[in-house]
Scaffold this motif. Structure first.
Motif, PDB file in Angstrom:
ATOM      1  N   ARG A  76       0.845  -1.186   0.000  1.00  0.00           N
ATOM      2  CA  ARG A  76       0.000   0.000   0.000  1.00  0.00           C
ATOM      3  C   ARG A  76       0.885   1.242   0.000  1.00  0.00           C
ATOM      4  NH1 ARG A  76      -3.279  -3.233   3.832  1.00  0.00           N
ATOM      5  NH2 ARG A  76      -5.196  -3.807   2.760  1.00  0.00           N
ATOM      6  N   THR A  77       0.348   2.328  -0.491  1.00  0.00           N
ATOM      7  CA  THR A  77       1.156   3.544  -0.627  1.00  0.00           C
ATOM      8  C   THR A  77       1.615   4.101   0.716  1.00  0.00           C
ATOM      9  OG1 THR A  77      -0.900   4.832  -0.675  1.00  0.00           O
ATOM     10  CG2 THR A  77       0.060   4.202  -2.803  1.00  0.00           C
ATOM     11  N   ASN A  78       0.867   3.797   1.775  1.00  0.00           N
ATOM     12  CA  ASN A  78       1.207   4.352   3.085  1.00  0.00           C
ATOM     13  C   ASN A  78       1.913   3.347   3.985  1.00  0.00           C
ATOM     14  OD1 ASN A  78      -0.970   2.678   3.414  1.00  0.00           O
ATOM     15  ND2 ASN A  78      -2.092   4.024   4.817  1.00  0.00           N
ATOM     16  N   SER A  79       2.435   2.256   3.422  1.00  0.00           N
ATOM     17  CA  SER A  79       3.078   1.229   4.240  1.00  0.00           C
ATOM     18  C   SER A  79       4.273   0.632   3.505  1.00  0.00           C
ATOM     19  CB  SER A  79       2.081   0.116   4.591  1.00  0.00           C
ATOM     20  OG  SER A  79       2.717  -0.940   5.285  1.00  0.00           O
ATOM     21  N   ASP A  80       5.316   0.304   4.273  1.00  0.00           N
ATOM     22  CA  ASP A  80       6.484  -0.369   3.710  1.00  0.00           C
ATOM     23  C   ASP A  80       6.330  -1.879   3.729  1.00  0.00           C
ATOM     24  OD1 ASP A  80       7.843   1.995   3.194  1.00  0.00           O
ATOM     25  OD2 ASP A  80       8.684   2.088   5.223  1.00  0.00           O
ATOM     26  N   HIS A  81       5.356  -2.371   4.489  1.00  0.00           N
ATOM     27  CA  HIS A  81       5.167  -3.815   4.627  1.00  0.00           C
ATOM     28  C   HIS A  81       4.426  -4.399   3.428  1.00  0.00           C
ATOM     29  CE1 HIS A  81       5.518  -3.568   9.303  1.00  0.00           C
ATOM     30  NE2 HIS A  81       6.681  -3.510   8.690  1.00  0.00           N
ATOM     31  N   TRP A  82       4.814  -5.602   3.047  1.00  0.00           N
ATOM     32  CA  TRP A  82       4.117  -6.333   1.990  1.00  0.00           C
ATOM     33  C   TRP A  82       2.822  -6.920   2.534  1.00  0.00           C
ATOM     34  CZ3 TRP A  82       5.447  -6.368  -3.066  1.00  0.00           C
ATOM     35  CH2 TRP A  82       6.735  -5.953  -3.415  1.00  0.00           C
ATOM     36  N   GLN A  83       1.758  -6.835   1.738  1.00  0.00           N
ATOM     37  CA  GLN A  83       0.471  -7.450   2.038  1.00  0.00           C
ATOM     38  C   GLN A  83       0.277  -8.639   1.100  1.00  0.00           C
ATOM     39  OE1 GLN A  83      -1.539  -5.664   4.404  1.00  0.00           O
ATOM     40  NE2 GLN A  83       0.244  -4.306   4.590  1.00  0.00           N
ATOM     41  N   VAL A  84      -0.540  -9.617   1.545  1.00  0.00           N
ATOM     42  CA  VAL A  84      -0.876 -10.739   0.678  1.00  0.00           C
ATOM     43  C   VAL A  84      -2.382 -10.741   0.449  1.00  0.00           C
ATOM     44  CG1 VAL A  84      -1.085 -12.374   2.610  1.00  0.00           C
ATOM     45  CG2 VAL A  84      -0.718 -13.238   0.292  1.00  0.00           C
ATOM     46  N   ARG A  85      -2.792 -11.072  -0.768  1.00  0.00           N
ATOM     47  CA  ARG A  85      -4.209 -11.102  -1.111  1.00  0.00           C
ATOM     48  C   ARG A  85      -4.496 -12.365  -1.918  1.00  0.00           C
ATOM     49  NH1 ARG A  85      -4.647  -6.481  -3.672  1.00  0.00           N
ATOM     50  NH2 ARG A  85      -4.238  -7.343  -5.763  1.00  0.00           N
ATOM     51  N   PHE A  86      -5.610 -13.039  -1.587  1.00  0.00           N
ATOM     52  CA  PHE A  86      -6.029 -14.209  -2.347  1.00  0.00           C
ATOM     53  C   PHE A  86      -7.531 -14.404  -2.195  1.00  0.00           C
ATOM     54  CE2 PHE A  86      -6.260 -16.705   1.517  1.00  0.00           C
ATOM     55  CZ  PHE A  86      -5.245 -16.182   2.305  1.00  0.00           C
ATOM     56  N   LYS A  87      -8.106 -15.218  -3.071  1.00  0.00           N
ATOM     57  CA  LYS A  87      -9.552 -15.423  -3.084  1.00  0.00           C
ATOM     58  C   LYS A  87      -9.926 -16.643  -2.254  1.00  0.00           C
ATOM     59  CE  LYS A  87     -11.894 -14.337  -6.725  1.00  0.00           C
ATOM     60  NZ  LYS A  87     -12.529 -14.300  -8.081  1.00  0.00           N
ATOM     61  N   LEU A  88     -10.964 -16.483  -1.405  1.00  0.00           N
ATOM     62  CA  LEU A  88     -11.475 -17.589  -0.600  1.00  0.00           C
ATOM     63  C   LEU A  88     -12.417 -18.451  -1.443  1.00  0.00           C
ATOM     64  CD1 LEU A  88     -12.299 -15.630   2.670  1.00  0.00           C
ATOM     65  CD2 LEU A  88     -10.229 -16.923   2.156  1.00  0.00           C
ATOM     66  N   THR A  89     -12.764 -19.611  -0.903  1.00  0.00           N
ATOM     67  CA  THR A  89     -13.623 -20.529  -1.650  1.00  0.00           C
ATOM     68  C   THR A  89     -15.021 -19.979  -1.880  1.00  0.00           C
ATOM     69  OG1 THR A  89     -14.146 -21.644   0.437  1.00  0.00           O
ATOM     70  CG2 THR A  89     -12.400 -22.597  -0.913  1.00  0.00           C
ATOM     71  N   ASN A  90     -15.450 -19.005  -1.026  1.00  0.00           N
ATOM     72  CA  ASN A  90     -16.779 -18.411  -1.218  1.00  0.00           C
ATOM     73  C   ASN A  90     -16.773 -17.268  -2.224  1.00  0.00           C
ATOM     74  OD1 ASN A  90     -15.545 -16.351   0.167  1.00  0.00           O
ATOM     75  ND2 ASN A  90     -16.957 -16.354   1.901  1.00  0.00           N
ATOM     76  N   GLY A  91     -15.595 -17.006  -2.834  1.00  0.00           N
ATOM     77  CA  GLY A  91     -15.492 -15.977  -3.856  1.00  0.00           C
ATOM     78  C   GLY A  91     -15.034 -14.623  -3.358  1.00  0.00           C
ATOM     79  N   SER A  92     -15.037 -14.415  -2.024  1.00  0.00           N
ATOM     80  CA  SER A  92     -14.586 -13.135  -1.479  1.00  0.00           C
ATOM     81  C   SER A  92     -13.061 -13.129  -1.367  1.00  0.00           C
ATOM     82  CB  SER A  92     -15.220 -12.880  -0.111  1.00  0.00           C
ATOM     83  OG  SER A  92     -14.832 -13.867   0.814  1.00  0.00           O
ATOM     84  N   TRP A  93     -12.507 -11.930  -1.247  1.00  0.00           N
ATOM     85  CA  TRP A  93     -11.061 -11.777  -1.168  1.00  0.00           C
ATOM     86  C   TRP A  93     -10.620 -11.640   0.278  1.00  0.00           C
ATOM     87  CZ3 TRP A  93      -7.706 -12.303  -5.166  1.00  0.00           C
ATOM     88  CH2 TRP A  93      -8.252 -12.305  -6.457  1.00  0.00           C
ATOM     89  N   HIS A  94      -9.471 -12.237   0.573  1.00  0.00           N
ATOM     90  CA  HIS A  94      -8.872 -12.133   1.909  1.00  0.00           C
ATOM     91  C   HIS A  94      -7.494 -11.501   1.776  1.00  0.00           C
ATOM     92  CE1 HIS A  94      -7.904 -13.094   6.038  1.00  0.00           C
ATOM     93  NE2 HIS A  94      -6.771 -13.643   5.642  1.00  0.00           N
ATOM     94  N   SER A  95      -7.225 -10.517   2.614  1.00  0.00           N
ATOM     95  CA  SER A  95      -5.906  -9.892   2.601  1.00  0.00           C
ATOM     96  C   SER A  95      -5.375  -9.789   4.021  1.00  0.00           C
ATOM     97  CB  SER A  95      -5.971  -8.502   1.964  1.00  0.00           C
ATOM     98  OG  SER A  95      -6.826  -7.645   2.704  1.00  0.00           O
ATOM     99  N   ALA A  96      -4.073  -9.808   4.155  1.00  0.00           N
ATOM    100  CA  ALA A  96      -3.432  -9.726   5.469  1.00  0.00           C
ATOM    101  C   ALA A  96      -2.022  -9.174   5.283  1.00  0.00           C
ATOM    102  CB  ALA A  96      -3.377 -11.098   6.134  1.00  0.00           C
ATOM    103  N   SER A  97      -1.511  -8.578   6.345  1.00  0.00           N
ATOM    104  CA  SER A  97      -0.148  -8.052   6.301  1.00  0.00           C
ATOM    105  C   SER A  97       0.846  -9.150   6.643  1.00  0.00           C
ATOM    106  CB  SER A  97       0.009  -6.889   7.284  1.00  0.00           C
ATOM    107  OG  SER A  97       1.349  -6.447   7.326  1.00  0.00           O
ATOM    108  N   THR A  98       1.973  -9.159   5.931  1.00  0.00           N
ATOM    109  CA  THR A  98       3.053 -10.086   6.279  1.00  0.00           C
ATOM    110  C   THR A  98       3.966  -9.484   7.339  1.00  0.00           C
ATOM    111  OG1 THR A  98       4.585  -9.227   4.610  1.00  0.00           O
ATOM    112  CG2 THR A  98       3.042 -10.967   3.923  1.00  0.00           C
ATOM    113  N   TYR A  99       3.792  -8.188   7.615  1.00  0.00           N
ATOM    114  CA  TYR A  99       4.608  -7.451   8.589  1.00  0.00           C
ATOM    115  C   TYR A  99       6.098  -7.545   8.265  1.00  0.00           C
ATOM    116  CZ  TYR A  99       0.311  -7.156  11.252  1.00  0.00           C
ATOM    117  OH  TYR A  99      -0.994  -6.902  11.637  1.00  0.00           O
ATOM    118  N   SER A 100       6.410  -7.540   6.987  1.00  0.00           N
ATOM    119  CA  SER A 100       7.809  -7.565   6.550  1.00  0.00           C
ATOM    120  C   SER A 100       7.964  -6.697   5.308  1.00  0.00           C
ATOM    121  CB  SER A 100       8.259  -8.996   6.240  1.00  0.00           C
ATOM    122  OG  SER A 100       9.583  -9.001   5.714  1.00  0.00           O
TER     123      SER A 100
END
Length: 404
Positions: A31-55
């Motif tokens: 994200r433009t306001n963060s140095d940390h990498w985020q991960v994003r992937f699609k769940l089985t119900n079709g919605s997207w899940h994202s989380a920070s790797t904190y690295s």
């Protein structure tokens, strides 16, 4: 090892703010306001899940991203919610959504936001969205009467129920509640209601017998983790059934050191220290729980022969954990599978049974065995009024022998 191959295939990945992993199943981004990498992937119900790797390092972030992805897959496979979130956070998201919604009237929008702001968030806000129980719903009804100074009109209750359901629907759509989990709804007073789902003694006998070999039950696609969850679920069910403790927030934090012997005239009783919503208390377990705890000690490979030694050691470890030491995020999903496999999911009134049904069963059996309501209220960490309100209808049936 195949999952780590990309670490050596990426060419100068730091130059990009988006990296694909595992054949485009995962996306790393910043994200433009963060140095940390985020991960994003699609769940089985079709919605997207994202989380920070904190690295901020691509190699470390990639490894963590795959770990997050694999963890989420395990949770979904075991009918667990992917992430935890409080009611307040989701309700605030719903308010922002209502402000942008075009297909409702301004008055309806104001009503929804008013109910969320003045009733639902103040009461439910502190609870994890997937841990709201029938008892919490019942407490809300009493709290609302106290706040309003009267029993709300049916139209008011209907509006409250509809608004609450919007929050639950949003939580399910975003993976905060398992889509297959039965979530308690706000009742409308005066409408026809069914008694709380429970078990009779014959059904409990069947359940206990079935659980003894349930981990050998043949199921297509069952993993070793699923089998272990079944073993832990058996002990958990027996713990709820023989103590009357609240499932989830009261039972999951219990540690071995919270178990003590209480001796009266040479007779030993198992006493359990519990911290519940009404404050800390001791409760007394039924003797039938003791073999279950000995079995759990052996299954977890604890360095003790029996419960006596564990109590003497004052062991500071959670009780309801896997042999590796990790605690499941919840037992609702595996309990639902147990109910379906044992053909006990629906009671005689058409109600779906949940883990809370075990607490209701405990209270029903205790009253039938002659335990007075004051003692029962202290044991269960609730009020005498609550016991009378929910179980007064059962009194004639429980006293049938005296009345006949």
């Amino acid at each position: 090892m195949r999952n780590l191959q990309f670490l050596f295939d990426q060419t100068n990945p730091q130059e990009s703010q988006s990296v694909s992993l595992l054949e485009d199943q995962l996306t790393l981004f910043k994200r433009t306001n963060s140095d940390h990498w985020q991960v994003r992937f699609k769940l089985t119900n079709g919605s997207w899940h994202s989380a920070s790797t904190y690295s901020d390092q691509i190699a470390e972030a990639s490894t963590r991203a795959i770990s997050i992805y694999e963890t989420v897959k395990v949770k979904i496979a075991n009918d667990l919610s992917v992430v935890k979130k409080r009611f307040k956070a989701i309700a605030l998201d719903e308010i922002e959504s209502l402000k942008r919604l075009q297909n409702i009237s301004d008055q309806t929008r104001r009503d929804y936001i008013y109910i969320l702001t003045n009733y639902l968030i103040p009461f439910f806000g502190k609870y994890q969205i997937d841990e709201i129980t029938d008892e919490i719903i019942s407490d809300f009804a009493s709290w609302r009467i106290s706040k309003m100074g009267r029993v709300p009109a049916k139209d008011t209750q209907r509006y409250h129920s509809t608004t609450y359901n919007r929050v639950i629907k949003r939580a399910k759509a975003n993976g905060f509640i398992n889509p297959y989990k039965d979530v308690p709804h706000l009742p409308i007073e005066g409408a026809s209601t069914k008694p709380r789902a429970a078990f009779n003694r014959q059904e409990i006998d069947h359940l206990l017998s079935f659980m003894a070999y349930w981990d050998q039950y043949k199921r297509y696609g069952r993993t070793e983790r699923s089998r272990q969850m079944q073993i832990l679920c058996r002990c958990y069910v027996e713990f709820l059934l023989y103590t009357g403790i609240r499932q989830g927030t009261e039972s999951m934090p219990v540690r071995w050191k919270d178990l003590q012997w209480h001796i009266i005239k040479g007779k030993k009783y198992l006493r359990i220290w519990v911290s519940g919503k009404t404050g800390p208390r001791y409760l007394i377990a039924r003797d039938q729980l003791l073999p279950s705890l000995d079995r759990l000690i052996k299954w977890q490979n604890l360095p003790y022969k029996n419960l006596n030694q564990v109590i003497d050691a004052n062991l500071d470890k959670l009780i309801f954990v896997m042999p590796e030491g990790d605690q499941p995020h919840g037992m609702d999903g595996v309990f639902q599978r147990l109910m379906k496999d044992s053909e006990l999911w629906i009671d005689h009134a058409g109600q779906k049974r949940t883990l809370y049904s075990l607490r209701h069963t405990y209270a029903t059996f205790a009253l039938a065995d002659g335990v007075d309501i004051h003692t029962l209220a202290r044991q269960m960490g609730t009020s005498v009024g609550m016991i009378e309100r929910h179980y007064s209808k059962l009194t004639p049936m429980l006293s049938a022998a005296k009345l006949a």
